[in-house]
Design a protein around this motif. Structure first.
Motif, PDB file in Angstrom:
ATOM      1  N   TYR A   1     -33.383 -15.978  35.438  1.00  0.00           N
ATOM      2  CA  TYR A   1     -32.894 -17.344  35.515  1.00  0.00           C
ATOM      3  C   TYR A   1     -32.904 -17.860  36.944  1.00  0.00           C
ATOM      4  CZ  TYR A   1     -31.046 -16.515  30.822  1.00  0.00           C
ATOM      5  OH  TYR A   1     -30.913 -16.213  29.483  1.00  0.00           O
ATOM      6  N   ALA A   2     -33.086 -19.154  37.073  1.00  0.00           N
ATOM      7  CA  ALA A   2     -32.851 -19.801  38.350  1.00  0.00           C
ATOM      8  C   ALA A   2     -31.362 -19.797  38.631  1.00  0.00           C
ATOM      9  CB  ALA A   2     -33.381 -21.231  38.324  1.00  0.00           C
ATOM     10  N   ASP A   3     -30.999 -19.705  39.897  1.00  0.00           N
ATOM     11  CA  ASP A   3     -29.580 -19.673  40.261  1.00  0.00           C
ATOM     12  C   ASP A   3     -28.846 -20.914  39.758  1.00  0.00           C
ATOM     13  OD1 ASP A   3     -30.030 -18.069  43.523  1.00  0.00           O
ATOM     14  OD2 ASP A   3     -29.866 -17.230  41.500  1.00  0.00           O
ATOM     15  N   SER A   4     -29.532 -22.033  39.729  1.00  0.00           N
ATOM     16  CA  SER A   4     -28.889 -23.301  39.364  1.00  0.00           C
ATOM     17  C   SER A   4     -28.466 -23.360  37.896  1.00  0.00           C
ATOM     18  CB  SER A   4     -29.822 -24.462  39.672  1.00  0.00           C
ATOM     19  OG  SER A   4     -31.040 -24.320  38.957  1.00  0.00           O
ATOM     20  N   VAL A   5     -28.995 -22.474  37.064  1.00  0.00           N
ATOM     21  CA  VAL A   5     -28.674 -22.528  35.641  1.00  0.00           C
ATOM     22  C   VAL A   5     -27.976 -21.272  35.135  1.00  0.00           C
ATOM     23  CG1 VAL A   5     -30.645 -24.052  35.273  1.00  0.00           C
ATOM     24  CG2 VAL A   5     -30.863 -21.613  34.757  1.00  0.00           C
ATOM     25  N   LYS A   6     -27.835 -20.270  35.983  1.00  0.00           N
ATOM     26  CA  LYS A   6     -27.192 -19.020  35.565  1.00  0.00           C
ATOM     27  C   LYS A   6     -25.781 -19.292  35.050  1.00  0.00           C
ATOM     28  CE  LYS A   6     -29.596 -15.613  38.431  1.00  0.00           C
ATOM     29  NZ  LYS A   6     -29.489 -14.712  39.600  1.00  0.00           N
ATOM     30  N   GLY A   7     -25.464 -18.681  33.923  1.00  0.00           N
ATOM     31  CA  GLY A   7     -24.155 -18.859  33.333  1.00  0.00           C
ATOM     32  C   GLY A   7     -24.038 -20.086  32.450  1.00  0.00           C
ATOM     33  N   ARG A   8     -25.032 -20.984  32.494  1.00  0.00           N
ATOM     34  CA  ARG A   8     -25.002 -22.182  31.655  1.00  0.00           C
ATOM     35  C   ARG A   8     -26.131 -22.199  30.632  1.00  0.00           C
ATOM     36  NH1 ARG A   8     -25.874 -27.084  33.862  1.00  0.00           N
ATOM     37  NH2 ARG A   8     -27.250 -26.289  35.502  1.00  0.00           N
ATOM     38  N   PHE A   9     -27.291 -21.689  31.021  1.00  0.00           N
ATOM     39  CA  PHE A   9     -28.462 -21.692  30.143  1.00  0.00           C
ATOM     40  C   PHE A   9     -28.748 -20.282  29.660  1.00  0.00           C
ATOM     41  CE2 PHE A   9     -30.835 -25.616  32.073  1.00  0.00           C
ATOM     42  CZ  PHE A   9     -29.682 -26.381  31.925  1.00  0.00           C
ATOM     43  N   THR A  10     -29.254 -20.166  28.441  1.00  0.00           N
ATOM     44  CA  THR A  10     -29.640 -18.877  27.883  1.00  0.00           C
ATOM     45  C   THR A  10     -31.008 -19.000  27.233  1.00  0.00           C
ATOM     46  OG1 THR A  10     -27.337 -18.301  27.420  1.00  0.00           O
ATOM     47  CG2 THR A  10     -29.031 -17.026  26.299  1.00  0.00           C
TER      48      THR A  10
END
Length: 119
Positions: A60-69
């Motif tokens: 994942y890109a850092d900007s979406v980690k924890g929000r996108f799967t």
């Protein structure tokens, strides 16, 4: 030939969720990696997430980690991008991409689907 078709884009309020789908057809046996990229207005295309077809490891890109799967359904040759906690900065055209065995990076691209996040 491999065809990639995205779906699931749309308009959502900040904090909301969307799920994107990308169905691969044709010579799908050549695919070893699939993923999502996005391009916001006036910006360059950027990496979002990727998944290895064999084994299912993800990145994942850092900007979406924890929000996108990102996930995959091997039987249907489909990948998904579950996007939660959407922010206005996530507004972009999202492109499905695939890499081939023996290839160099993501060489196959879909036409994209627009995600608009209203604040």
């Amino acid at each position: 030939q491999v065809q990639l078709v995205e779906s699931g884009g749309g308009l959502v309020q900040a904090g909301g969720s969307l799920r994107l789908s990308c169905a691969a057809s044709g010579r799908t046996y050549v695919i070893n990696t699939m993923g999502w990229y996005r391009q916001a207005p006036g910006k360059e295309r950027e990496f979002v997430a990727a998944i290895r077809w064999s084994g299912g490891s993800t990145e994942y890109a850092d900007s979406v980690k924890g929000r996108f799967t990102i996930s995959r359904e091997k039987v249907g040759n489909t990948i998904y991008l579950q996007m939660n906690g959407l922010e206005s900065e996530d507004t972009a055209v999202y492109y499905c991409a695939a890499g081939r065995v023996g290839g160099h990076g993501m060489e196959l691209w879909g036409k994209g689907t627009l995600v608009t996040v209203s604040s």
